[in-house]
Design a protein around this motif. Structure first.
Motif, mmCIF file in Angstrom:
data_model
loop_
_atom_site.group_PDB
_atom_site.id
_atom_site.type_symbol
_atom_site.label_atom_id
_atom_site.label_comp_id
_atom_site.label_asym_id
_atom_site.label_seq_id
_atom_site.Cartn_x
_atom_site.Cartn_y
_atom_site.Cartn_z
ATOM 1 N N UNK A 17 0.979 -1.229 0.188
ATOM 2 C CA UNK A 17 -0.103 -0.185 -0.102
ATOM 3 C C UNK A 17 1.128 0.853 -0.430
ATOM 4 N N UNK A 18 1.941 1.304 0.533
ATOM 5 C CA UNK A 18 2.775 2.456 0.441
ATOM 6 C C UNK A 18 3.200 2.507 -0.426
ATOM 7 N N UNK A 19 4.572 1.453 -1.191
ATOM 8 C CA UNK A 19 4.254 1.830 -2.292
ATOM 9 C C UNK A 19 3.723 2.315 -3.951
ATOM 10 N N UNK A 20 2.450 1.395 -3.585
ATOM 11 C CA UNK A 20 1.185 1.935 -4.534
ATOM 12 C C UNK A 20 1.083 3.698 -4.240
ATOM 13 N N UNK A 21 0.763 3.815 -2.718
ATOM 14 C CA UNK A 21 0.948 5.583 -2.452
ATOM 15 C C UNK A 21 2.002 6.765 -3.118
ATOM 16 N N UNK A 22 3.124 5.759 -3.262
ATOM 17 C CA UNK A 22 4.586 6.272 -3.426
ATOM 18 C C UNK A 22 4.687 6.659 -4.984
ATOM 19 N N UNK A 23 3.829 5.545 -5.591
ATOM 20 C CA UNK A 23 3.238 5.669 -7.177
ATOM 21 C C UNK A 23 2.132 6.898 -7.791
ATOM 22 N N UNK A 24 1.679 6.974 -6.689
ATOM 23 C CA UNK A 24 0.020 7.878 -6.975
ATOM 24 C C UNK A 24 1.298 8.942 -6.379
ATOM 25 N N UNK A 25 1.785 9.753 -5.855
ATOM 26 C CA UNK A 25 2.177 10.353 -5.423
ATOM 27 C C UNK A 25 3.574 11.153 -7.173
ATOM 28 N N UNK A 26 4.099 9.957 -7.044
ATOM 29 C CA UNK A 26 5.325 10.401 -8.289
ATOM 30 C C UNK A 26 3.738 10.857 -9.660
ATOM 31 N N UNK A 27 3.440 10.511 -9.507
ATOM 32 C CA UNK A 27 2.170 10.607 -10.642
ATOM 33 C C UNK A 27 1.620 12.369 -11.078
ATOM 34 N N UNK A 28 0.908 11.932 -8.837
ATOM 35 C CA UNK A 28 0.935 13.171 -8.936
ATOM 36 C C UNK A 28 1.918 14.736 -9.991
ATOM 37 N N UNK A 29 2.742 14.669 -8.966
ATOM 38 C CA UNK A 29 3.724 15.351 -9.110
ATOM 39 C C UNK A 29 3.733 15.589 -10.563
ATOM 40 N N UNK A 30 4.003 14.521 -11.327
ATOM 41 C CA UNK A 30 4.069 15.042 -12.824
ATOM 42 C C UNK A 30 3.538 15.711 -13.219
ATOM 43 N N UNK A 31 2.259 15.353 -12.749
ATOM 44 C CA UNK A 31 0.729 16.399 -13.490
ATOM 45 C C UNK A 31 1.812 17.076 -13.016
ATOM 46 N N UNK A 32 1.784 17.639 -11.881
ATOM 47 C CA UNK A 32 1.315 19.389 -11.370
ATOM 48 C C UNK A 32 2.343 19.523 -12.727
ATOM 49 N N UNK A 33 3.541 18.577 -12.682
ATOM 50 C CA UNK A 33 5.070 19.480 -13.400
ATOM 51 C C UNK A 33 4.359 20.172 -14.766
ATOM 52 N N UNK A 34 3.369 18.874 -15.384
ATOM 53 C CA UNK A 34 3.257 19.035 -16.684
ATOM 54 C C UNK A 34 1.668 20.025 -16.640
ATOM 55 N N UNK A 35 1.611 20.607 -16.278
ATOM 56 C CA UNK A 35 0.501 21.704 -15.690
ATOM 57 C C UNK A 35 1.005 22.542 -15.422
ATOM 58 N N UNK A 84 -3.398 28.052 -14.400
ATOM 59 C CA UNK A 84 -3.842 28.607 -13.237
ATOM 60 C C UNK A 84 -4.902 27.515 -12.699
ATOM 61 N N UNK A 85 -5.576 27.147 -12.242
ATOM 62 C CA UNK A 85 -6.300 27.121 -12.037
ATOM 63 C C UNK A 85 -6.399 25.695 -12.144
ATOM 64 N N UNK A 86 -5.928 24.930 -13.757
ATOM 65 C CA UNK A 86 -5.525 23.245 -13.611
ATOM 66 C C UNK A 86 -4.353 23.248 -12.069
ATOM 67 N N UNK A 87 -3.137 24.245 -12.177
ATOM 68 C CA UNK A 87 -2.055 24.463 -11.402
ATOM 69 C C UNK A 87 -2.357 24.338 -10.530
ATOM 70 N N UNK A 88 -3.267 24.575 -9.505
ATOM 71 C CA UNK A 88 -3.756 24.881 -7.768
ATOM 72 C C UNK A 88 -4.675 23.719 -7.909
ATOM 73 N N UNK A 89 -5.630 22.983 -8.848
ATOM 74 C CA UNK A 89 -6.010 21.458 -9.013
ATOM 75 C C UNK A 89 -5.127 20.099 -8.686
ATOM 76 N N UNK A 90 -4.054 20.702 -9.105
ATOM 77 C CA UNK A 90 -2.180 20.247 -8.811
ATOM 78 C C UNK A 90 -1.793 19.812 -7.765
ATOM 79 N N UNK A 91 -1.777 20.799 -7.419
ATOM 80 C CA UNK A 91 -1.297 21.254 -6.135
ATOM 81 C C UNK A 91 -1.852 20.319 -4.768
ATOM 82 N N UNK A 92 -3.398 20.611 -5.206
ATOM 83 C CA UNK A 92 -4.119 20.325 -4.189
ATOM 84 C C UNK A 92 -4.186 18.856 -3.920
ATOM 85 N N UNK A 93 -4.087 18.091 -5.268
ATOM 86 C CA UNK A 93 -4.055 17.074 -5.664
ATOM 87 C C UNK A 93 -2.691 16.527 -5.075
#
Length: 147
Positions: A17-35, A84-93
């Motif tokens: 579960x921890x490993x999956x959470x790390x992957x999900x965080x990594x994916x969310x950070x990737x989306x944030x960087x793309x935004x 800007x709204x997309x970036x803010x949503x990605x930051x919240x995510x």
């Protein structure tokens, strides 16, 4: 005799579960960087368009060309506002994924600590058994010599 933890499958589950959470965080950070990159591109395009408008005004360009550039500038402003709204949503995510990861890490740590304590207890019991066996052997030898 080897140590075998009764709840090892729970420990493994918590680690997964921890490993999956790390992957999900990594994916969310990737989306944030793309935004954020997309936002930077829009801001740069706005700057280039603004410079083009300034250039056209200096060259006494046609009104139609200026209106076209101004409409494009308005479109870019709208895109930037949305982005800007997309970036803010990605930051919240990302923040939510961090919280989830923290919780999963804590769960795993609790179960690992419980396993370590059980292992320590097992080792202490094994040492006690060995000591009792050695004491019994010494007692038997002493009793045989005393006869």
């Amino acid at each position: 005799m080897r140590f075998r933890y009764v709840y090892q499958k729970v420990v493994d589950l918590k680690s997964n579960e921890k490993t999956q959470a790390e992957w999900m965080l990594s994916a969310a950070v990737g989306i944030l960087q793309a935004e954020q990159y997309s936002l930077e591109q829009l801001v740069e395009e706005r700057s280039r368009t603004h410079a083009a408008i300034q250039n056209e005004m200096e060259n006494k360009a046609s009104m139609i060309k200026l209106q076209e550039l101004q409409r494009y500038m308005d479109y870019l402003e709208t895109c930037i506002t949305r982005k800007i709204g997309d970036v803010q949503r990605a930051e919240v995510n990302v923040d939510q994924k961090k919280t989830i990861l923290t919780t999963k890490m804590l769960d795993e740590k609790v179960w690992l600590k419980a396993r370590d304590k059980a292992k320590e207890k097992f080792q202490q019991e094994m040492l006690l058994r060995e000591q009792n066996e050695l004491d019994e052997m010494a007692t038997v030898r002493f009793a045989m010599r005393a006869r």
